[in-house]
Structure formats: C-alpha cells, structure tokens
Design a protein around this motif. Structure first.
Motif, short mmCIF file in Angstrom:
data_model
loop_
_atom_site.label_atom_id
_atom_site.label_comp_id
_atom_site.label_asym_id
_atom_site.label_seq_id
_atom_site.Cartn_x
_atom_site.Cartn_y
_atom_site.Cartn_z
N MET A 118 0.56 -1.21 0.00
CA MET A 118 -0.02 -0.07 0.09
C MET A 118 0.94 1.43 0.00
SD MET A 118 -3.51 -0.62 -0.05
CE MET A 118 -3.95 0.94 0.88
N SER A 119 1.96 1.21 0.75
CA SER A 119 2.91 2.38 0.76
C SER A 119 3.40 2.81 -0.47
CB SER A 119 4.02 2.17 1.80
OG SER A 119 4.86 1.43 1.44
N HIS A 120 3.55 1.73 -1.34
CA HIS A 120 4.07 2.12 -2.89
C HIS A 120 2.79 2.25 -4.05
CE1 HIS A 120 8.14 1.12 -1.90
NE2 HIS A 120 8.00 -0.07 -1.47
N GLY A 180 9.46 -4.51 -11.72
CA GLY A 180 9.87 -3.72 -10.38
C GLY A 180 10.81 -4.58 -9.25
N ALA A 181 10.08 -5.83 -9.14
CA ALA A 181 10.57 -6.74 -7.91
C ALA A 181 11.82 -7.21 -8.53
CB ALA A 181 9.99 -8.05 -8.13
N LEU A 182 12.33 -7.49 -9.84
CA LEU A 182 13.86 -7.81 -10.06
C LEU A 182 14.55 -6.82 -9.91
CD1 LEU A 182 15.36 -10.25 -11.45
CD2 LEU A 182 15.08 -9.16 -13.63
N VAL A 203 7.75 4.21 -9.62
CA VAL A 203 7.35 3.34 -10.68
C VAL A 203 7.64 1.83 -10.73
CG1 VAL A 203 7.12 2.76 -13.35
CG2 VAL A 203 6.98 5.12 -12.55
N PHE A 204 9.07 1.67 -10.43
CA PHE A 204 9.42 0.14 -10.08
C PHE A 204 8.87 -0.46 -8.87
CE2 PHE A 204 13.26 1.39 -12.99
CZ PHE A 204 12.87 0.32 -13.90
N ASN A 205 8.46 0.24 -8.06
CA ASN A 205 8.12 -0.12 -6.58
C ASN A 205 6.70 -0.17 -6.76
OD1 ASN A 205 10.71 -0.32 -4.93
ND2 ASN A 205 10.18 1.85 -4.42
N PHE A 206 6.04 0.39 -7.59
CA PHE A 206 4.65 0.14 -7.90
C PHE A 206 4.59 -1.10 -8.48
CE2 PHE A 206 0.64 0.54 -10.40
CZ PHE A 206 0.00 0.98 -9.56
N THR A 221 2.07 10.17 1.36
CA THR A 221 2.44 10.12 -0.04
C THR A 221 3.19 8.70 -0.69
OG1 THR A 221 4.64 10.99 0.54
CG2 THR A 221 2.96 12.59 0.06
N VAL A 222 3.21 8.60 -1.92
CA VAL A 222 3.81 7.44 -2.20
C VAL A 222 5.29 7.01 -2.09
CG1 VAL A 222 4.16 5.70 -4.33
CG2 VAL A 222 2.13 6.98 -3.93
N LYS A 223 5.79 6.06 -1.48
CA LYS A 223 7.00 5.94 -0.99
C LYS A 223 8.03 5.81 -2.16
CE LYS A 223 9.67 3.04 2.33
NZ LYS A 223 9.54 1.80 3.40
N MET A 224 9.06 6.92 -2.36
CA MET A 224 9.93 6.99 -3.41
C MET A 224 10.89 7.88 -3.14
SD MET A 224 7.95 8.83 -6.51
CE MET A 224 6.40 8.41 -6.36
N ASN A 225 12.15 7.37 -3.89
CA ASN A 225 13.29 8.39 -3.96
C ASN A 225 13.43 9.06 -5.23
OD1 ASN A 225 14.40 7.42 -1.46
ND2 ASN A 225 15.31 5.68 -2.52
#
Length: 453
Positions: A67-69, A437-439, A232-235, A222-226
């Motif tokens: 959910m955080s992503h 994203g997982a890879l 996008v990859f984490n989503f 807010t969506v967790k991202m750097n």
C-alpha cells in the motif's frame, strides 16, 4: 470357418477386455496411492480450511508495505479488485472440475489445462506455472518460517546469543521433513485447520496491535519513492505482492478432488460453500491488515508489518509464533500437489513401484532442496513481488478465464465473455509489470547480501 473367426474374434475381444481390466485396476491402485486421489471423503469445511491456509499466508504481512508504494487510491482499488477477480476465477475452477456432474473429474490443474488445450500443450502451459507457484511458495515459506522463528527467539530471549537465520530455516525445515510423510491431502486436514486458525489470529494481532500503537508521528501517505523511476518500479513490485497474496488457485482443483461426487450431489456444491467461507476469512484478514497497517504507519511501514510492530514484545512474539505454525501448514498444502506430480511421474514414466520407500525418499529430497534454496534466497519482500507477478497472476487472475472461454464458449461480446476478457487484460498487466520492479529490488538487495548469513 465362420466358427474359427468367431473363436478368434472372441479371443481378441477377451484379451482386450482383460488388458482393459488390468489397466483399469492398475490405474485404480495408483489413484488409491497418490496423495490427491487416495481419499475422497472430505467434508465441505475441509475446503474452507485448505483454501484459507493456502490463501492467507506470508503475503499478508507485506500488504501495508505494498500500500505504501501504491497510495490510498490505487492501493484500495487493486486490493478490492483482486479479491473480486480471484473469487470469480475460483468459482470458474470449481465449476470446471466436473464439466458433466458425475462424469470425468479434472482432479488436477494440469488436467483442466489438458481438457482445454490438449494432452501435450495443456501440460506445457499449466505445469511450469503451477510448479513455479507451488515450489516458489514452499521456498518463501522456508524463509518466512526461519525468520519468524528467529524473531520469536529474539523477542522472548533478548539477552541470548544471536543465532543465524540459516540455522532457524533448518529448524523450520526439520518439522516439515516429518510432516511431509503424511500420505494424502485429507490426512493433513487437522494441520490445515490449525494453520487457518493461526492465520486469522496473527492477522488480527497485526491490525489490532497497529490500532493500539496509534498513528505514527509525522505520518506521511505520499507514495514511497526516492525518484520517479524508483516510485514506478516499486509500484510494479507492489502489484506482485498483492498477486502473491491471492495464490490459492493452484491447489483448488486438488482440494476439490478429495471430495465425493455423484450426479445428484456434485463436488462443486460443498466445495463452493467452503470457498465462500474461506474468502470471507480472506477479506477479514487482508483488508484490515492492509488498510489499518497503512493508515497507522503510512509509508514508514516495513515489508513485514510485524517488524514495524515492536511493542508489546510478548504479543509480537506470539504473532510470529502463529506465523510459524501457519506456514508449516501452508507448506504442506502447497507441497502436496508437487508430491502428487513427482510420484505420478516416477511410477508411470520411470516404472517405480508405489511404495513407502519411494514416498519417503522423494519427499525428503523435496524438503531438503526447498530448504537449501530458502537459505540462499532471503529477499523476502522482493521475492514476493517477483513470484507474485511472474507466476501467481496467470494461474489466479486469467488462466481460468482463458480455459473458461475455451471450454464453455460464452456468447461473443456477452456479459460472461466481456468479464473474462477484462480479467485477462488485468492479469496480463500484473504479470508483465510486477516482475520488472521486483527484479530491480532483488538486484539492489543482493549488493549487500552475504550467503548463509
């Protein structure tokens, strides 16, 4: 002359009947030995236990992290839509177990695939995916069981010497070495029931303890991202986490195979009753853990919510113990169809005799192999995303729809046809996007990883 022909013809007919009888008898003896078809006296509540144990597993603990992503909008939509789609495809599989009540039964997922795509193509389409899901789940459960045992030890004995995760995975495996020798699916019903109760228990602890702890300071939804690409990859990876959580379809037909069935009382009636109860349980577990966990911790939640919940220590320790008990049962539920495949292959193709020795050897080796791979692959969060998208999405989200279109042939552009194509499109999107994203996350995690830590 005519009498000679009659005698000769009668002899051939007699030989054919004898051969058919022998073949039928041999097949019956094999069916009575194999773990899926050995016992067909299961009750409808067995279906509820097995399905709940198969469905509510390690993946539930990563749902707040997923959910955080995704954020509130996409996260809630994906969670609810996945529940609806997979319930629908589950119903399809239950209906297709017997195309004609009292007739031929598709006792295994690959047999349903063969019914739709032919003897050879059906095997090639279904078996690799099914094996990837079931063996992959067993490996992930090895990792989860070992890590949870380690957490229990550290919680209840904080001053004790730290023990490597590798050793805890071996301890967890030792239990499965013993339980793997249970002969058939019906024989593990008590274990499965206990595992189902445990899944409900630790899920309740996860969301109840989250409420007790209260909303974190400086909560951020807010969506967790750097960076944008990171987000996008984490989503994509989060989609795989959700797909992994809805993985029970791979054992549905095998569960239904354990139930008696006649033309008057087909197996789909008790099976569907159990499935509905199981899916109510799934909703009671998944939605509170995912939504409350994310609401309380926002994007600071860990990939396993029990790690985020550090207090009260005794309660989190108990929750981790419940996880261990549950994944022991879950391991057996997912391993049983694999045992069935291996033992069928060894007896029918390699001409081994059905025996206790054969069963002990194959199952011992299987547990040992999954243990070894589990020791080498501890990327819990990323592994869920990769497996979830690559293999779980096809077998749970859209392969049943393709088979339904192939066998049932609903009216083109009608309601059934349209719903199935929508499910297929959504499933293909999840299968395509989530492994990417997982890879990436697995590669990033591997940089700092040391084997046998």
């Amino acid at each position: 002359m005519g009498s000679e022909k009659e005698i000769s013809g009668g002899g051939l007919a007699s030989a054919a009947i004898t051969t058919t009888t022998t073949t039928g008898s041999k097949q019956k003896n094999l069916d009575d030995w194999l773990p899926i078809t050995a016992s067909r006296n299961a009750k409808w509540w067995y279906s509820a236990f097995h399905n709940l144990t198969a469905m509510v597993g390690a993946g539930i603990l990563s749902l707040p992290y997923a959910m955080s992503h995704m954020g509130w909008g996409a996260g809630v939509t994906v969670m609810i839509l996945s529940w609806i789609i997979t319930l629908y495809t589950l119903w399809q599989m239950v209906e297709m177990h017997e195309m004609v009540p009292g007739g031929k039964r598709n006792d295994r997922y690959h047999q349903l695939g063969q019914e739709a795509f032919g003897e050879k193509l059906g095997l090639w389409i279904v078996v690799p995916q099914q094996l990837l899901v079931e063996v992959g789940t067993c490996i992930v459960y090895m990792v989860t069981g070992g890590k949870s045992l380690k957490k229990v030890h550290e919680t209840f004995c904080p001053d004790c010497k730290q023990i490597r995760t590798t050793y805890w995975i071996m301890v967890f495996a030792s239990v499965n070495f013993v339980l793997a020798q249970i002969p058939n699916f019906n024989s593990i019903s008590a274990i499965s029931a206990g595992a189902a109760v445990m899944s409900l228990s630790y899920s309740t602890i996860a969301w109840a303890a989250s409420i007790k702890k209260g909303i974190s300071k400086d909560i951020d939804y807010t969506v967790k991202m750097n960076s944008t690409s990171d987000g996008v990859f984490n989503f994509f990876s989060a989609l795989g986490d959700v797909a992994f959580a809805y993985a029970g379809h791979n054992v549905v037909l095998e569960i239904q195979a354990t139930m008696p069935s006649t033309a008057e009382k087909p197996s789909k009636i008790p099976m569907w009753r159990g499935c509905v109860l199981a899916y109510i349980g799934v909703a009671l577990c998944y939605f509170p853990v995912a939504f409350i966990g994310y609401y309380m911790f926002g994007n600071s939640v860990d990939d396993n919510i029990l790690i985020t919940l550090q207090r009260p220590a005794w309660l989190i320790g108990i929750a981790n113990l419940f996880v261990v008990i549950h994944v022991v049962g879950g391991y057996q539920v997912f391993a049983m169809p694999v045992f069935d495949m291996i033992e069928t292959f060894l007896v029918t193709r390699l001409n081994f005799s059905p025996s206790t020795t054969l069963r002990f050897t194959t199952r011992f080796l299987y547990v040992a192999i999954t243990m070894f791979i589990g020791i080498c692959v501890p990327f819990f969060g990323s592994l869920l995303g990769f497996l979830g998208g690559f293999a779980f999405a096809p077998t749970s989200y859209y392969l049943p729809c393709i088979i339904w279109l192939k066998l049932k042939k609903p009216k083109k552009y009608g309601l059934s046809w349209t719903i199935n194509w929508i499910c297929i499109i959504i499933g293909i999107l999840i299968m395509t996007l989530s492994p990417i994203g997982a890879l990436r996350n697995i590669i990033m995690s591997a940089k700092d990883y040391k084997f046998f830590s």
